[in-house]
Design a protein around this motif. Structure first.
Motif, short mmCIF file in Angstrom:
data_model
loop_
_atom_site.label_atom_id
_atom_site.label_comp_id
_atom_site.label_asym_id
_atom_site.label_seq_id
_atom_site.Cartn_x
_atom_site.Cartn_y
_atom_site.Cartn_z
N LYS A 51 0.92 -1.30 -0.29
CA LYS A 51 0.49 0.40 -0.21
C LYS A 51 0.80 1.12 0.02
N SER A 52 1.97 1.60 0.08
CA SER A 52 2.97 2.38 0.33
C SER A 52 4.07 1.68 -0.36
N THR B 53 3.63 10.84 -0.52
CA THR B 53 2.64 11.23 -0.53
C THR B 53 0.93 10.38 0.01
N VAL B 54 0.41 10.37 1.14
CA VAL B 54 -0.90 9.77 1.57
C VAL B 54 -1.78 9.36 0.00
N THR B 55 -1.52 8.04 0.14
CA THR B 55 -2.45 7.37 -0.70
C THR B 55 -3.66 6.06 0.11
N ASP B 56 -3.19 6.07 1.16
CA ASP B 56 -4.51 4.77 1.74
C ASP B 56 -4.54 5.15 3.53
N HIS B 57 -6.08 4.56 3.93
CA HIS B 57 -6.42 5.23 4.91
C HIS B 57 -5.68 5.10 5.46
N ALA B 58 -4.95 4.16 6.34
CA ALA B 58 -4.08 3.07 7.52
C ALA B 58 -2.24 2.77 7.06
N ILE B 59 -2.17 3.21 5.67
CA ILE B 59 -1.14 2.83 5.70
C ILE B 59 -0.22 3.84 4.62
N ALA B 60 0.78 4.31 5.73
CA ALA B 60 1.66 5.51 4.47
C ALA B 60 3.03 5.04 4.66
N SER B 61 4.48 5.81 4.22
CA SER B 61 5.43 5.60 4.12
C SER B 61 5.86 6.49 5.45
N ALA B 62 6.78 6.17 5.72
CA ALA B 62 7.27 7.43 7.04
C ALA B 62 8.12 8.64 6.35
N THR B 63 7.99 8.36 5.45
CA THR B 63 8.57 9.73 4.47
C THR B 63 6.95 10.47 4.40
N ALA C 153 -3.23 15.19 12.14
CA ALA C 153 -2.87 13.93 10.49
C ALA C 153 -2.44 13.28 10.57
N SER C 154 -1.83 12.59 11.83
CA SER C 154 -0.71 11.55 11.14
C SER C 154 -2.08 10.62 12.22
N ARG C 155 -2.29 10.54 13.39
CA ARG C 155 -3.26 10.14 14.29
C ARG C 155 -3.78 8.43 13.47
N PRO C 156 -4.45 8.59 12.00
CA PRO C 156 -5.08 7.17 11.79
C PRO C 156 -4.33 6.41 10.76
N LEU C 157 -2.97 6.97 10.80
CA LEU C 157 -1.77 6.03 9.87
C LEU C 157 -0.94 5.59 10.94
N VAL C 158 -1.11 5.63 12.30
CA VAL C 158 0.09 4.99 13.23
C VAL C 158 -0.43 4.07 14.50
N PRO C 159 0.23 3.38 15.46
CA PRO C 159 -0.68 2.27 16.20
C PRO C 159 -0.96 3.49 17.15
N SER C 160 -1.87 3.43 17.72
CA SER C 160 -2.84 4.53 18.84
C SER C 160 -1.36 4.50 20.04
N THR C 161 -0.91 3.10 20.12
CA THR C 161 0.03 3.22 21.10
C THR C 161 1.17 4.51 20.95
N THR C 162 1.60 4.63 19.45
CA THR C 162 2.94 5.43 18.74
C THR C 162 2.30 6.98 19.21
N PHE C 163 1.30 6.80 18.75
CA PHE C 163 0.26 8.19 18.81
C PHE C 163 0.33 8.59 20.18
N GLU C 164 0.28 8.10 21.33
CA GLU C 164 0.21 8.40 22.81
C GLU C 164 1.67 9.31 23.51
N VAL C 165 2.34 8.15 22.44
CA VAL C 165 4.44 8.65 22.22
C VAL C 165 4.20 10.39 21.47
N MET C 166 3.94 10.26 20.41
CA MET C 166 3.94 11.83 20.08
C MET C 166 3.31 12.27 20.96
N GLN C 167 1.88 12.20 21.15
CA GLN C 167 1.54 13.40 21.51
C GLN C 167 2.55 14.18 23.12
N ARG C 168 3.03 12.50 23.76
CA ARG C 168 3.35 13.24 25.02
C ARG C 168 4.83 13.93 24.77
#
Length: 415
Positions: free
Chosen positions: A195-196, A202-212, A226-241
């Motif tokens: 999927k990427s 560019t983001v072309t899928d609703h759930a999977i995108a490249s790290a770039t 905007a990155s929330r749908p593309l990363v696991p919820s656990t990653t998003f929590e770390v990023m928010q912090r």
């Protein structure tokens, strides 16, 4: 406990990475996952968007059991030495049974056959590589051209048609070459990227995108949400912090001033002594600076880029200046001597079991901190220096204590 190894950057750990991890466990029939992960600076010559401890936590929460740091000396190299360092570390743990990497095709036979033929670079291949490089193309392009020409020359025209030049195929081939060179016992596997594509912006899928593409959202748009749908919820929590604390995001823009300070206080001869500075790049760099209308990193890259000086090549060269990486520390002989330690960044309960085995079976000393290293290693010095430089540049969170976290922090532990 059967264990599969992964070679990663996790910048950041996203849904595609989680898919790769889960499929790797299946294909290798593994019970545990060991990841060897780049530290603060990465293979394409750029800083990680989050520090290595935050990325370790995301990796552990995403399914890894043990995270080991790939030394900066290898993590910031082109494919050959990046792969050699990573595969060597996984093999040296003594507990990794297999490793798995992603490719465009998901096919390993052609890569494995080619690796066996060119692992020790026969003279005919070396000559074909030299001829390809003289054509003025980048090293990865020249390498894939030389492979195809060599396979054709030895009567393997069908194998020569394999798309070795695709980025993940190139890296996968070098993983297998490294395995041949060290005579490793690990079993290699590959799975197909889904999927990427590597480096897709560019983001072309609703759930999977490249790290770039995800980093582009984070750095150019400043859109953490905007990155929330593309990363696991656990990653998003770390990023928010990390975003809330001011420790992230980090990009090349945080390092422009120290980089330019080093450049303008060096002569061409001094600049030429840094790794990746070659073919007169030091003169091109010094001549470009007075012509810049502003001192942003992208402006500098645009002034330097040519067909021969690709973005990645330039980023690695500028990173070597920033981190004061001298050529004498990165000779082929020194790199071929291999890693000198296994630096543990984090582990789960299952990872702790692997650590107990490693203390008995590993071929190298195991480090939980840089404070009391069992080996006198120049590469460990380079790691701690790179950490200090990175932590000093964190937006809104630079401190003396942060600079020396390598000496004060224990590994990240996920109970």
């Amino acid at each position: 406990m059967r264990t599969v190894g992964l070679i990663v950057e996790y910048n950041p750990f996203h849904n595609g990475h989680q898919y790769h991890l889960q499929e790797s466990v299946k294909i290798a029939n593994a019970d545990a996952v060991v990841a060897v992960m780049s530290g603060h600076f990465l293979q394409r010559g750029e800083p990680a968007v989050m520090n290595k401890w935050a990325r370790t936590e995301a990796a552990l929460r995403g399914g890894c059991d043990l995270v080991i740091e790939l030394p900066t000396a290898y993590a910031t190299q082109a494919a050959e030495w990046f792969a050699y360092g990573a595969v060597s570390i996984l093999e040296a743990t003594g507990v990794v049974d297999a490793f798995c990497f992603g490719t465009e095709s998901g096919e390993i036979d052609a890569l494995r056959d080619a690796a066996k033929l060119i692992a020790h670079e026969p003279p005919a291949f070396q000559e074909l590589l030299r001829e390809a490089l003289e054509g003025g193309v980048s090293y990865p392009s020249a390498y894939s051209t030389a492979i195809a020409a060599y396979l054709t020359a030895i009567g393997q025209e069908d194998a020569a048609g394999f798309p070795f030049a695709q980025p993940n195929h190139t890296l996968g081939l070098h993983y297998l070459i490294a395995l041949e060179r060290i005579k490793g016992r690990m079993l290699p596997y590959t799975i197909r990227r889904e999927k990427s594509e590597y480096g897709q912006t560019t983001v072309t899928d609703h759930a999977i995108a490249s790290a770039t593409a995800i980093r582009k959202l984070l750095l150019e748009g400043g859109e953490l949400e905007a990155s929330r749908p593309l990363v696991p919820s656990t990653t998003f929590e770390v990023m928010q912090r990390e975003w809330a604390s001011g420790r992230s995001p980090v990009s090349w823009s945080n390092f422009v001033q120290p980089l330019l300070h080093t450049v303008v206080t060096h002569t061409p001869g001094q600049l030429a002594g840094y790794r990746e500075m070659m073919e007169g790049l030091e003169y091109r760099l010094l001549q470009a600076l007075p012509k810049l209308d502003k001192t942003g990193f992208e402006t500098l890259l645009d002034a330097l880029k040519t067909k021969r000086y690709t973005r990645t090549k330039l980023q690695r060269a500028l990173l070597s200046i920033l981190l004061h990486h001298k050529k004498e520390d990165f000779t082929a002989d020194k790199l071929a001597a291999g890693v000198e330690y296994i630096r543990v960044l984090g582990f789960t309960g299952k990872g702790q079991q692997l650590l107990r085995r490693m203390k008995k079976e590993a071929k190298l000393p195991v480090l939980l901190s840089a404070a009391r290293p069992p080996v006198d290693s120049r590469y460990l010095e380079l790691d701690t220096q790179a950490s200090a430089a990175y932590m000093l540049a964190q937006p809104g969170h630079a401190s003396a204590a942060a600079m020396y976290r390598d000496f004060t922090d224990r590994p990240v532990i996920l109970e």
